[in-house]
Design a protein around this motif. Structure first.
Motif, short mmCIF file in Angstrom:
data_model
loop_
_atom_site.label_atom_id
_atom_site.label_comp_id
_atom_site.label_asym_id
_atom_site.label_seq_id
_atom_site.Cartn_x
_atom_site.Cartn_y
_atom_site.Cartn_z
N ASP A 64 0.75 -1.27 0.13
CA ASP A 64 0.08 0.16 0.23
C ASP A 64 0.86 1.09 -0.01
O ASP A 64 0.10 2.09 0.04
N CYS B 168 -0.49 4.95 1.00
CA CYS B 168 -0.57 5.12 2.38
C CYS B 168 -0.14 6.48 2.73
O CYS B 168 1.11 7.01 2.39
N LYS C 70 -10.19 -3.16 5.46
CA LYS C 70 -9.51 -1.97 5.16
C LYS C 70 -10.37 -0.56 5.21
O LYS C 70 -11.88 -0.80 5.00
N ALA C 71 -9.98 0.40 5.49
CA ALA C 71 -10.62 1.76 5.55
C ALA C 71 -11.85 1.61 6.39
O ALA C 71 -13.25 1.85 5.99
N ASP D 239 -7.00 0.58 9.14
CA ASP D 239 -6.67 -0.51 7.79
C ASP D 239 -5.99 -1.43 8.80
O ASP D 239 -4.84 -1.40 8.86
N GLU E 131 -5.19 -4.38 7.70
CA GLU E 131 -4.00 -5.18 7.08
C GLU E 131 -2.60 -4.24 7.25
O GLU E 131 -1.76 -5.18 7.27
N ARG E 132 -2.83 -3.24 7.57
CA ARG E 132 -1.30 -2.41 7.94
C ARG E 132 -0.83 -2.60 9.10
O ARG E 132 0.34 -2.33 9.32
#
Length: 245
Positions: A99, A103, A137-138, A148, A150-151
Motif C-alpha cells: 500500500d 498510504c 480496510k478503510a 486499516d 491489513e497494515r
C-alpha cells in the motif's frame, strides 16, 4: 548507579532503567514498533532484540532492565542480532499489503525505514502477494480516525493508549495467529476527544487521520516547532504546513 556498556560505549543509568532507554541516551539506534516512552512497555514486536553477554539467548531491550556491569551488543555490532531482527522484520512484512503508494504514512513510516536499513532490511519476500492474508480496510472509527487492519503490525500502542492514557479502553485485538487484527469494542465509533492522537502514535499506516487523509505527502510539508496554547501547560508541538495551511 548501574554501569552498562552498549556497543563498547559505557553509560551510567539510574536503577531500573531499560536497555532501550540507555541506548537512546547513547545515540545508538535500536529498532522498535511497540516501545513508546510514555506507555507501559510490552515487548511484543520483538524488533528491539539485543545480545547481552552471559545470557543464553537474545533479549528484548524495551523490557529488560540494566544491571551493573551489563555488556550489550545491538544490530550495529552483532551478526546474531542482525540476523534475528531481519527475521522479525520479514515476518512482520509477510502479510503487510503493498500500500505504500497510497498510504498516508509513506515518508514517515517506521516499517519503511527499517526495511531500507542496510543492517537488517532489504530482504527478498518469499511470499507471493496473492497469498497474503486479507483483512478489513478503510474502517470508519469515528470523526477523526480511519483503521486499516491489513497494515497493522500489532504493536499495541493504540490499545495501551486507550487503556492507560484516556482510560476508555475501546480498542482490542481479536482472532488468533496471522488473522489477529485490531478492532474497536463492539465496532463502536471512537468519540474520545483524544482519539486523534492514535494516528500520531501509530508507527505504520494502520491508523490515519481523517483531516490529513489523501491531502498531501509528508515530504512536501514544512516543519515548525511551536507551543500549544490550549491551556497553561504549554506543551511542545510541531506544526506541519504546506502553503500556509
Amino acid at each position: 548507579m548501574p554501569l552498562v556498556t552498549i556497543d563498547d560505549q559505557p553509560l551510567e543509568v539510574e536503577p531500573g532503567a531499560l536497555i532501550i532507554q540507555a541506548a537512546d541516551r547513547l545515540g545508538i539506534e535500536v529498532p522498535r514498533f511497540c516501545y513508546h516512552p510514555d506507555l507501559r512497555p510490552e515487548g511484543n514486536c520483538r524488533m528491539c532484540l539485543v545480545e547481552v553477554q552471559g545470557f543464553p539467548r537474545l533479549v528484548v531491550a524495551c523490557t529488560t532492565p540494566v544491571v551493573d556491569g551489563m555488556v550489550v551488543r545491538t544490530s550495529h555490532t552483532s551478526n546474531q542480532v542482525r540476523t534475528a531482527v531481519r527475521g522479525v522484520l520479514e515476518f512482520l512484512l509477510v502479510n503487510h499489503p503493498l500500500d505504500c503508494p497510497i498510504c498516508d504514512q509513506a515518508g514517515e513510516c517506521s516499517l519503511q525505514d527499517f526495511y531500507m536499513h542496510p543492517d537488517y532490511g532489504l530482504h527478498h519476500s518469499q511470499v507471493d502477494p496473492e497469498e497474503k492474508v486479507r483483512k478489513r480496510k478503510a474502517i470508519d472509527l469515528g470523526p477523526m480516525i480511519v483503521l486499516d487492519s491489513e497494515r497493522c503490525v500489532l504493536c499495541s500502542r493504540c490499545v495501551r493508549f486507550s487503556a492507560e492514557v484516556t482510560g476508555t479502553a475501546e480498542l482490542q485485538f481479536v482472532n488468533r495467529g496471522n488473522h489477529v487484527e485490531l478492532k474497536a469494542f463492539e465496532d463502536r465509533v471512537l468519540q474520545d476527544p483524544y482519539a486523534g492522537n492514535l494516528a500520531d502514535i501509530c508507527p505504520v499506516g494502520a491508523l490515519t487521520s481523517k483531516d490529513f487523509r489523501f491531502k498531501r505527502r509528508v515530504w512536501h510539508l514544512q516543519h515548525t516547532d511551536s507551543i500549544c496554547a490550549g491551556c497553561s501547560t504549554g506543551c511542545n508541538l510541531r506544526i506541519d504546513q504546506f502553503g500556509g495551511r
